[in-house]
Design a protein around this motif. Structure first.
Motif, PDB file in Angstrom:
ATOM      1  N   GLY A  77      -3.812   8.576   3.258  1.00  0.00           N
ATOM      2  CA  GLY A  77      -2.248   7.718   3.663  1.00  0.00           C
ATOM      3  C   GLY A  77      -2.139   6.565   3.660  1.00  0.00           C
ATOM      4  O   GLY A  77      -3.101   6.336   4.251  1.00  0.00           O
ATOM      5  N   THR A  78      -1.237   5.691   4.147  1.00  0.00           N
ATOM      6  CA  THR A  78      -0.569   4.324   3.821  1.00  0.00           C
ATOM      7  C   THR A  78      -1.570   3.869   5.555  1.00  0.00           C
ATOM      8  O   THR A  78      -2.273   3.001   5.574  1.00  0.00           O
ATOM      9  CB  THR A  78       0.848   4.386   4.725  1.00  0.00           C
ATOM     10  OG1 THR A  78       0.997   4.018   2.656  1.00  0.00           O
ATOM     11  CG2 THR A  78       0.968   2.272   4.417  1.00  0.00           C
ATOM     12  N   ILE A 129      -5.709   4.137   4.751  1.00  0.00           N
ATOM     13  CA  ILE A 129      -5.399   2.615   4.026  1.00  0.00           C
ATOM     14  C   ILE A 129      -6.247   1.872   4.820  1.00  0.00           C
ATOM     15  O   ILE A 129      -6.749   1.000   4.670  1.00  0.00           O
ATOM     16  CB  ILE A 129      -5.392   2.572   2.677  1.00  0.00           C
ATOM     17  CG1 ILE A 129      -5.248   4.290   2.210  1.00  0.00           C
ATOM     18  CG2 ILE A 129      -5.595   1.221   2.261  1.00  0.00           C
ATOM     19  CD1 ILE A 129      -4.329   3.707   0.542  1.00  0.00           C
ATOM     20  N   VAL A 137       0.665   4.223  -3.558  1.00  0.00           N
ATOM     21  CA  VAL A 137       0.646   5.572  -2.507  1.00  0.00           C
ATOM     22  C   VAL A 137       2.014   6.747  -2.796  1.00  0.00           C
ATOM     23  O   VAL A 137       1.563   7.478  -3.058  1.00  0.00           O
ATOM     24  CB  VAL A 137       0.484   5.766  -0.309  1.00  0.00           C
ATOM     25  CG1 VAL A 137       0.294   7.287  -0.999  1.00  0.00           C
ATOM     26  CG2 VAL A 137      -0.942   4.763  -0.705  1.00  0.00           C
ATOM     27  N   THR A 138       2.956   6.016  -2.620  1.00  0.00           N
ATOM     28  CA  THR A 138       3.757   6.336  -2.720  1.00  0.00           C
ATOM     29  C   THR A 138       4.576   7.208  -4.707  1.00  0.00           C
ATOM     30  O   THR A 138       4.397   8.022  -5.334  1.00  0.00           O
ATOM     31  CB  THR A 138       5.139   6.470  -2.307  1.00  0.00           C
ATOM     32  OG1 THR A 138       5.620   5.029  -2.625  1.00  0.00           O
ATOM     33  CG2 THR A 138       5.131   6.476  -0.627  1.00  0.00           C
ATOM     34  N   GLY A 174      -6.309  10.500  -1.955  1.00  0.00           N
ATOM     35  CA  GLY A 174      -5.519  11.260  -1.593  1.00  0.00           C
ATOM     36  C   GLY A 174      -4.760  10.695  -0.060  1.00  0.00           C
ATOM     37  O   GLY A 174      -3.810  11.169   0.802  1.00  0.00           O
ATOM     38  N   LYS A 226       2.046   7.160  -6.801  1.00  0.00           N
ATOM     39  CA  LYS A 226       1.067   8.097  -7.371  1.00  0.00           C
ATOM     40  C   LYS A 226       1.441   9.906  -7.081  1.00  0.00           C
ATOM     41  O   LYS A 226       1.132  11.157  -7.952  1.00  0.00           O
ATOM     42  CB  LYS A 226      -0.408   7.533  -6.475  1.00  0.00           C
ATOM     43  CG  LYS A 226      -1.640   8.601  -7.519  1.00  0.00           C
ATOM     44  CD  LYS A 226      -3.169   8.100  -6.658  1.00  0.00           C
ATOM     45  CE  LYS A 226      -3.809   8.930  -7.091  1.00  0.00           C
ATOM     46  NZ  LYS A 226      -3.854   9.335  -8.985  1.00  0.00           N
ATOM     47  N   LYS A 227       2.066   9.547  -5.614  1.00  0.00           N
ATOM     48  CA  LYS A 227       2.553  10.465  -5.636  1.00  0.00           C
ATOM     49  C   LYS A 227       3.435  11.279  -6.159  1.00  0.00           C
ATOM     50  O   LYS A 227       3.630  12.310  -6.481  1.00  0.00           O
ATOM     51  CB  LYS A 227       2.671  10.936  -4.211  1.00  0.00           C
ATOM     52  CG  LYS A 227       2.011  11.102  -2.771  1.00  0.00           C
ATOM     53  CD  LYS A 227       1.889  11.156  -1.761  1.00  0.00           C
ATOM     54  CE  LYS A 227       0.531  11.080  -1.088  1.00  0.00           C
ATOM     55  NZ  LYS A 227       0.850  11.372   1.188  1.00  0.00           N
ATOM     56  N   THR A 241      -6.694   5.742  -2.230  1.00  0.00           N
ATOM     57  CA  THR A 241      -5.568   6.414  -2.498  1.00  0.00           C
ATOM     58  C   THR A 241      -5.602   7.305  -3.739  1.00  0.00           C
ATOM     59  O   THR A 241      -5.317   8.177  -3.308  1.00  0.00           O
ATOM     60  CB  THR A 241      -4.966   5.264  -3.758  1.00  0.00           C
ATOM     61  OG1 THR A 241      -4.654   3.733  -2.584  1.00  0.00           O
ATOM     62  CG2 THR A 241      -3.471   5.706  -3.725  1.00  0.00           C
ATOM     63  N   ILE A 285       0.857  -1.090  -0.515  1.00  0.00           N
ATOM     64  CA  ILE A 285       0.296   0.081  -0.076  1.00  0.00           C
ATOM     65  C   ILE A 285       0.804   1.430   0.221  1.00  0.00           C
ATOM     66  O   ILE A 285       0.648   2.332  -0.327  1.00  0.00           O
ATOM     67  CB  ILE A 285      -0.806  -0.181   1.084  1.00  0.00           C
ATOM     68  CG1 ILE A 285      -1.920  -0.845   1.758  1.00  0.00           C
ATOM     69  CG2 ILE A 285      -1.886   1.534   1.300  1.00  0.00           C
ATOM     70  CD1 ILE A 285      -3.129  -1.169  -0.257  1.00  0.00           C
TER      71      ILE A 285
END
Length: 411
Positions: free
Chosen positions: A385-386, A389, A350-351, A383, A353-354, A380, A346
Motif C-alpha cells: 500500500g501507499t 511504500i 497503487v490504485t 501489492g 494497478k489495482k 507496487t 504513489i
C-alpha cells in the motif's frame, strides 16, 4: 549517500560562494528580487573584466519580462559573448528530449551552443571553444529531481571545472516552496540525466542551494563558484505569492499548478498510462484506454490531504494515445500547504494497478530511473500500500535532509 566532503576542502580548494545581498526575508511589501536583479543593480561588478557566457532558456527574464540575454547584450557594463542552451533550447523551440543545436541568435547575433546530453570533457570543450572566462547559470527550476535543468547545472559546473572556467549561479525561487524534501533518494546505480546524484525526488531547494550542495558533496573537485542570492523569498511561499510572471520552463510545464503536481505525477512517464502530455493540463490529467470511474473513486476514497480527484476523459494531441479518447483522473489541489505530491503520485500508481487490469510499467523500467531505485516498482507489484511504500524510503530521506540543511540560504 556519501559522507560530506566539506571537511576535506581547504581554503586553497574550496569554491568561493558569494551571496549578494545577505537579506533572506520578505520586506514589508513582500517584494522579491532575483539573483539577476541584484547582479544588474550592482552594475555586473561580479563579472567585471570577464568574457561571459550564460546557460539559460526562456525563463531567464526580468520582472518586466525582458530576457536577460537581451538586457545584458545591450549593456556595455558586461561583456556577454556566448549563450548555452539546455534541453528545449535557449529560446525554447524544442519539445521534450530535444534541443536547438548550434546557431547564431537572430536577436543578438550571439553564438548559441547546445549543452543538451553533453557532459564531462565534451561539454568542457564547448566552453573552451566559446572563449568565455565565466559561465553564468540562470534557469527557473520546478523542484523535482527528474527535471533536467538541475542536472544541466551539475554537468555545466563539472565542465567549467574541467575547462578552468569560473561559474556563477543566479538564484530564482523554487515555485513549489522550499519547505521540505520529500520522496525517495536516488541510488547511485540508477544515475542518469533525470538524476545524477542522491537527492530526494522533491528536493525543496533553489538552484543556488543545489549548486552549493553539488560543489561540496558531489563534484570530483570543486569549481570556482559564486552564487547571487535573492532577497524577499521565503521557503514557505508559492510562486504566486510574489506576482512574478510565469514563463513555462518547458513545453509541458505551462503553469505553476503543473509544477505543484509534477514531482509526483511525472512517475506515470514510467507506465503505459498517459501523463497528460498533449493536453492543456499535463501531469494533472492521467489516463489510458479502458480506465473508467473506478480509478477516481478508489484514489479519492483514500482521503489524501489537500487534493481531490475527478473522473476525466481526454484525447491527447500527441504523445501516448495520440488522437484517442482515454479515461482517467484529473487532480484538483485545494490545499497546497497540506498537499504531498510524492505520496499522491504513489497512491495513484497503487490504485491504478489495482483497478485497471491493463496497467504495465514501461518495458525499460524507466520508473526505476524516475524514483531512483527498484523499490517503488517492486513493492507496487507485490501489492504494497501507499503508506508501506512511502515508509520504505524514510531513513534515506532523513539522511538527505540532514545534508540538505547545511546548504540552505533562506528562512
Amino acid at each position: 549517500m556519501r559522507p560530506s566532503r566539506r571537511s576535506l576542502l581547504t581554503a586553497a580548494t574550496t569554491a568561493a560562494v558569494t551571496a549578494v545581498p545577505t537579506a533572506t526575508t520578505a520586506d514589508a511589501h513582500g517584494s522579491l528580487k532575483t539573483g539577476f536583479d541584484h547582479l544588474s543593480a550592482d552594475g555586473y561588478a561580479l563579472l567585471a573584466a570577464q568574457k561571459v557566457g550564460i546557460v539559460t532558456n526562456p525563463t531567464g527574464i526580468t520582472t518586466d519580462v525582458r530576457h536577460i540575454v537581451d538586457v545584458m547584450h545591450a549593456d556595455r557594463r558586461v561583456e556577454l559573448t556566448a549563450v548555452f542552451g539546455p534541453e528545449h533550447g535557449f529560446r525554447g523551440t524544442a519539445q521534450a528530449g530535444g534541443s536547438e543545436g548550434r546557431y547564431d541568435d537572430p536577436a543578438t547575433g550571439l553564438p548559441v551552443y547546445d549543452t543538451y546530453l553533453k557532459s564531462g570533457r565534451p561539454l568542457a570543450d564547448v566552453f573552451t571553444t566559446s572563449g568565455v572566462d565565466t559561465v553564468v547559470f540562470d534557469i527557473q527550476d520546478v523542484g523535482a529531481r527528474f527535471y533536467t535543468y538541475i542536472w544541466t547545472l551539475y554537468d555545466c559546473m563539472e565542465a567549467a571545472r574541467l575547462a578552468g572556467r569560473r561559474f556563477v549561479v543566479l538564484d530564482r525561487p523554487n515555485p513549489v516552496t522550499g519547505r521540505a524534501a520529500q520522496g525517495p533518494v536516488l541510488h547511485k546505480e540508477f544515475a542518469s540525466f533525470v538524476g545524477r546524484q542522491p537527492i530526494a525526488q522533491a528536493h525543496g531547494m533553489t538552484v543556488a542551494e543545489l549548486a552549493k550542495l553539488f560543489n561540496a558533496e558531489y563534484l570530483t573537485t570543486p569549481v570556482e563558484l559564486d552564487v547571487v542570492t535573492m532577497t524577499g523569498w521565503r521557503r514557505d511561499r508559492f510562486h504566486d505569492a510574489y506576482g512574478l510572471p510565469w514563463v513555462p520552463p518547458s513545453p509541458n510545464m505551462p503553469t505553476p499548478d503543473t509544477a505543484l503536481v509534477y514531482s509526483g505525477t511525472c512517475l506515470f512517464e514510467g507506465t503505459n498510462l498517459s501523463e497528460g502530455r498533449g493536453t492543456t493540463r499535463p501531469f494533472e490529467l492521467l489516463g489510458a484506454e479502458g480506465i473508467d470511474a473506478r480509478w477516481a473513486a478508489a484514489v479519492d476514497g483514500l482521503g489524501l490531504p489537500g487534493v481531490r480527484f475527478r473522473e476525466a476523459y481526454f484525447a491527447p494531441t500527441f504523445s501516448k494515445f495520440q488522437g484517442k479518447t482515454v479515461g482517467g483522473v484529473q487532480l484538483h489541489v485545494h490545499d497546497r500547504a497540506a498537499y504531498d505530491p510524492v505520496r499522491t503520485g504513489i497512491a495513484l500508481l497503487v490504485t491504478a494497478k489495482k483497478v485497471w487490469g491493463g496497467f504495465a510499467w514501461r518495458p525499460d523500467n524507466w520508473i526505476d530511473k524516475l524514483t531512483g531505485s527498484t523499490t517503488v516498482r517492486t513493492m507496487t507489484d507485490a501489492g504494497a500500500g501507499t503508506d508501506e511504500i512511502v515508509g520504505a524510503w524514510q531513513d534515506e530521506l532523513a539522511a538527505f535532509r540532514r545534508i540538505r540543511k547545511e546548504f540552505l540560504l533562506y528562512r
